[in-house]
Design a protein around this motif. Structure first.
Motif, PDB file in Angstrom:
ATOM      1  N   PHE A  27       0.845  -1.192   0.000  1.00 41.47           N
ATOM      2  CA  PHE A  27       0.000   0.000   0.000  1.00 41.47           C
ATOM      3  C   PHE A  27       0.883   1.246   0.000  1.00 41.47           C
ATOM      4  CE2 PHE A  27      -2.733  -3.129   2.317  1.00 41.47           C
ATOM      5  CZ  PHE A  27      -3.715  -3.239   1.350  1.00 41.47           C
ATOM      6  N   ALA A  28       0.523   2.197  -0.864  1.00 35.96           N
ATOM      7  CA  ALA A  28       1.244   3.471  -0.912  1.00 35.96           C
ATOM      8  C   ALA A  28       0.403   4.599  -0.338  1.00 35.96           C
ATOM      9  CB  ALA A  28       1.633   3.807  -2.362  1.00 35.96           C
ATOM     10  N   ASN A  29      -0.875   4.351  -0.130  1.00 34.03           N
ATOM     11  CA  ASN A  29      -1.771   5.335   0.468  1.00 34.03           C
ATOM     12  C   ASN A  29      -2.944   4.620   1.121  1.00 34.03           C
ATOM     13  OD1 ASN A  29      -3.910   4.932  -1.614  1.00 34.03           O
ATOM     14  ND2 ASN A  29      -2.385   5.873  -2.973  1.00 34.03           N
ATOM     15  N   ALA A  30      -3.810   5.377   1.773  1.00 30.98           N
ATOM     16  CA  ALA A  30      -4.950   4.780   2.474  1.00 30.98           C
ATOM     17  C   ALA A  30      -6.232   4.824   1.669  1.00 30.98           C
ATOM     18  CB  ALA A  30      -5.162   5.503   3.804  1.00 30.98           C
ATOM     19  N   THR A  31      -6.189   5.407   0.484  1.00 31.23           N
ATOM     20  CA  THR A  31      -7.410   5.647  -0.291  1.00 31.23           C
ATOM     21  C   THR A  31      -7.596   4.695  -1.473  1.00 31.23           C
ATOM     22  OG1 THR A  31      -6.262   7.225  -1.726  1.00 31.23           O
ATOM     23  CG2 THR A  31      -7.304   8.102   0.281  1.00 31.23           C
ATOM     24  N   GLY A  32      -6.501   4.254  -2.066  1.00 34.64           N
ATOM     25  CA  GLY A  32      -6.579   3.449  -3.271  1.00 34.64           C
ATOM     26  C   GLY A  32      -6.397   4.266  -4.529  1.00 34.64           C
ATOM     27  N   LEU A  33      -6.182   5.585  -4.396  1.00 32.86           N
ATOM     28  CA  LEU A  33      -5.874   6.406  -5.572  1.00 32.86           C
ATOM     29  C   LEU A  33      -4.624   5.851  -6.248  1.00 32.86           C
ATOM     30  CD1 LEU A  33      -6.560   9.964  -4.127  1.00 32.86           C
ATOM     31  CD2 LEU A  33      -7.913   8.752  -5.859  1.00 32.86           C
ATOM     32  N   HIS A  34      -4.566   5.971  -7.568  1.00 31.63           N
ATOM     33  CA  HIS A  34      -3.533   5.264  -8.315  1.00 31.63           C
ATOM     34  C   HIS A  34      -2.126   5.678  -7.917  1.00 31.63           C
ATOM     35  CE1 HIS A  34      -1.583   3.019 -11.408  1.00 31.63           C
ATOM     36  NE2 HIS A  34      -0.969   4.106 -11.850  1.00 31.63           N
ATOM     37  N   ASN A  35      -1.300   4.657  -7.734  1.00 31.68           N
ATOM     38  CA  ASN A  35       0.131   4.808  -7.497  1.00 31.68           C
ATOM     39  C   ASN A  35       0.761   3.517  -7.981  1.00 31.68           C
ATOM     40  OD1 ASN A  35       2.755   4.519  -6.054  1.00 31.68           O
ATOM     41  ND2 ASN A  35       2.132   6.421  -5.047  1.00 31.68           N
ATOM     42  N   SER A  36       1.843   3.635  -8.753  1.00 29.22           N
ATOM     43  CA  SER A  36       2.453   2.436  -9.332  1.00 29.22           C
ATOM     44  C   SER A  36       2.943   1.461  -8.263  1.00 29.22           C
ATOM     45  CB  SER A  36       3.619   2.826 -10.246  1.00 29.22           C
ATOM     46  OG  SER A  36       4.624   3.517  -9.506  1.00 29.22           O
ATOM     47  N   GLN A  37       3.165   1.958  -7.043  1.00 29.49           N
ATOM     48  CA  GLN A  37       3.630   1.105  -5.949  1.00 29.49           C
ATOM     49  C   GLN A  37       2.501   0.684  -5.014  1.00 29.49           C
ATOM     50  OE1 GLN A  37       6.813  -0.099  -5.916  1.00 29.49           O
ATOM     51  NE2 GLN A  37       6.747   0.919  -7.916  1.00 29.49           N
ATOM     52  N   HIS A  38       1.289   0.851  -5.480  1.00 25.53           N
ATOM     53  CA  HIS A  38       0.107   0.480  -4.692  1.00 25.53           C
ATOM     54  C   HIS A  38      -0.575  -0.673  -5.413  1.00 25.53           C
ATOM     55  CE1 HIS A  38      -3.028   1.591  -1.676  1.00 25.53           C
ATOM     56  NE2 HIS A  38      -3.817   0.979  -2.547  1.00 25.53           N
ATOM     57  N   TYR A  39      -0.397  -1.894  -4.904  1.00 24.56           N
ATOM     58  CA  TYR A  39      -0.908  -3.065  -5.622  1.00 24.56           C
ATOM     59  C   TYR A  39      -1.230  -4.184  -4.633  1.00 24.56           C
ATOM     60  CZ  TYR A  39       4.001  -4.260  -4.930  1.00 24.56           C
ATOM     61  OH  TYR A  39       5.247  -4.477  -4.362  1.00 24.56           O
ATOM     62  N   THR A  40      -1.994  -5.143  -5.108  1.00 25.25           N
ATOM     63  CA  THR A  40      -2.330  -6.324  -4.322  1.00 25.25           C
ATOM     64  C   THR A  40      -2.839  -7.397  -5.271  1.00 25.25           C
ATOM     65  OG1 THR A  40      -3.565  -7.140  -2.395  1.00 25.25           O
ATOM     66  CG2 THR A  40      -4.711  -5.599  -3.838  1.00 25.25           C
ATOM     67  N   THR A  41      -3.385  -8.466  -4.733  1.00 29.32           N
ATOM     68  CA  THR A  41      -3.916  -9.560  -5.546  1.00 29.32           C
ATOM     69  C   THR A  41      -5.316  -9.923  -5.071  1.00 29.32           C
ATOM     70  OG1 THR A  41      -3.118 -11.330  -4.093  1.00 29.32           O
ATOM     71  CG2 THR A  41      -1.582 -10.497  -5.764  1.00 29.32           C
ATOM     72  N   ALA A  42      -6.006 -10.697  -5.881  1.00 28.95           N
ATOM     73  CA  ALA A  42      -7.341 -11.158  -5.489  1.00 28.95           C
ATOM     74  C   ALA A  42      -7.258 -12.015  -4.222  1.00 28.95           C
ATOM     75  CB  ALA A  42      -7.978 -11.959  -6.634  1.00 28.95           C
ATOM     76  N   TRP A  43      -6.233 -12.860  -4.140  1.00 21.27           N
ATOM     77  CA  TRP A  43      -6.084 -13.725  -2.968  1.00 21.27           C
ATOM     78  C   TRP A  43      -5.798 -12.904  -1.709  1.00 21.27           C
ATOM     79  CZ3 TRP A  43      -7.301 -18.226  -1.092  1.00 21.27           C
ATOM     80  CH2 TRP A  43      -6.661 -18.705   0.043  1.00 21.27           C
TER      81      TRP A  43
END
Length: 457
Positions: free
Chosen positions: A162-178
């Motif tokens: 997580f790169a922020n608490a909102t989910g606004l786009h950031n190339s280092q803000h990612y996760t997976t379905a699992w």
């Protein structure tokens, strides 16, 4: 006459053929998700019914807010904060927020309760509410985001940052379905979380900055038709929507039908205009509904095994009262099976801890594992437990200990050394005894002679 017989036989075979084709587990309807990634899981057992790129890193958009909510509810459980606590929004909570992002129109200096902020965040996906709550708990948004990443690691999320608490786009803000499933599963343990997520609307009372109540309407089309029609799914319960141009349309949802409860994750769905040129479809909702229907229609919850059922006998050593002990499953087993697979079609594989167990054995001891599978897919696993006590024989136990003692390599080496030493000593004593005996005789012969009188002539 013969032709008629052959024709009747052929017709009978043709009629029976469909029945035989249903014996394969592959006969249930295939499903393909129209999105970048997705997951469908049976909530009670954690059984995966469908997955597509479940461990592929994707942008989560506002699905991020499930983690924010989890940390808030955990802080409530720990007594650090309460739902009724009042919180005043600071100027810093609005830094970095885009003007066209999701909002509840909260302004700096406005005071709301924690519960009101959670409703703003989860029902209309208000970005400012995330930062306000984060600052309240950890003093700054950066410190809160650091805790989000730490908590994700604790939950077993291996591909999340997580790169922020909102989910606004950031190339280092990612996760997976699992990983999102792991986070959501933990958040769902809090009843208030599900209550808010499943709310179609919420009214924020007038605050110190406004004299009018604020009406919030859910962004989740599966539970509310206020924003769009044609998507409501009667079995849906929450949970969270999210979208950005980079992430596409995303949705975490759950559905309850009878006693069956499912959790779904869809990432990277599209919003498309249908052939009539007028209807616009947001695929995150339609694909989730389709996936739920597929899960409910093609899988049946079946009782597979009772904990009282005997599974296998295990040989017992060191006991004079029994040569084997029976085992049973550690728990009752129920699982979702394709609707054309019966429990007796499952293959049972027993893996024993040891081929033979040594007494004493106590009822409840884990002696192995039972795996239930079909066509290579594992549906359930459970420990195998000893059914009853089996006492040990002191004589057989002592005999085993003596045998084990003399079987040790060091003991064997010492025994061989002792035997060789004894053999050498015997040889030495034997040789020494012979030498003394024969040597005495030779000396006696050398000194022997006639001792009579001499005759004088």
């Amino acid at each position: 006459m013969k032709k008629r017989r052959w024709f009747s036989l052929f017709l009978s075979f043709a009629l029976l053929l469909p029945l035989f084709s249903l014996t394969s587990a592959d006969a249930y309807e295939d499903f393909t998700l129209d999105a970048k990634a997705g997951l469908l899981i049976e909530a009670d057992t954690g059984e995966i019914l469908y997955e597509k790129n479940a461990h592929q890193e994707n942008f989560p958009a506002s699905l991020t807010k499930v983690m924010v909510a989890l940390l808030v509810f955990e802080a409530i459980d720990e007594g650090k904060i309460a739902l009724t606590d009042s919180v005043t929004a600071t100027e810093s909570a609005f830094e970095g927020l885009s003007s066209d992002g999701s909002t509840a129109n909260i302004v700096p200096g406005e005071t709301m309760t924690v519960e009101q902020l959670l409703n703003c965040m989860l029902i209309v996906s208000a970005n400012e509410a995330c930062n306000i709550l984060g600052e309240t708990l950890y003093g700054s948004v950066d410190a809160f985001v650091a805790r989000m990443n730490e908590r994700a690691t604790e939950l077993g999320c291996e591909h999340t940052h997580f790169a922020n608490a909102t989910g606004l786009h950031n190339s280092q803000h990612y996760t997976t379905a699992w990983d999102l499933y792991l986070i959501t599963r933990e958040a769902m343990k809090h009843d208030k979380f599900m209550e808010i997520c499943n709310s179609k609307s919420y009214t924020v009372p007038a605050t110190n900055m406004t004299d009018k109540p604020r009406e919030l309407h859910s962004t989740n089309f599966l539970i509310s038709n206020w924003r769009a029609r044609g998507y409501v799914y009667r079995d849906a319960q929450g949970i969270k929507t999210g979208s950005t141009p980079e992430a596409g349309y995303c949705l975490i949802s759950s559905a309850l039908r009878g006693s069956r409860h499912m959790i779904s994750v869809v990432l990277g769905a599209e919003r498309v205009t249908l052939e009539d040129g007028v209807t616009i479809q947001t695929r995150s909702f339609s694909e989730t509904s389709r996936m739920f229907d597929w899960g409910f229609d093609n899988f049946v919850l079946r009782d597979i095994l009772s904990s009282s059922d005997l599974v296998q006998e295990v040989p017992v050593a060191l006991s004079s009262e029994a040569s084997y002990v029976s085992t049973h499953a550690a728990e009752d087993i129920s699982c979702l099976l394709p609707d054309n697979v019966e429990p007796n079609m499952l293959e049972r594989t027993v893996t024993l801890t040891n081929d033979t167990v040594d007494a004493p054995v106590s009822a409840g001891d884990v002696l192995g594992k039972l795996t239930l599978s079909y066509n290579g897919k594992v549906y359930a696993e459970t420990d195998l437990l000893a059914l009853n006590d089996v006492s040990a024989s002191w004589f057989l136990t002592a005999q085993r200990r003596v045998s084990d003692f003399f079987a040790k390599p060091l003991v064997r080496i010492l025994l061989i050394a002792v035997v060789l030493l004894i053999a050498a000593l015997v040889v030495y004593v034997t040789m020494f005894s012979r030498r003394r005996r024969y040597g005495h005789r030779r000396r006696g012969a050398a000194h022997s002679g006639y001792r009579g009188r001499r005759r004088r002539f």
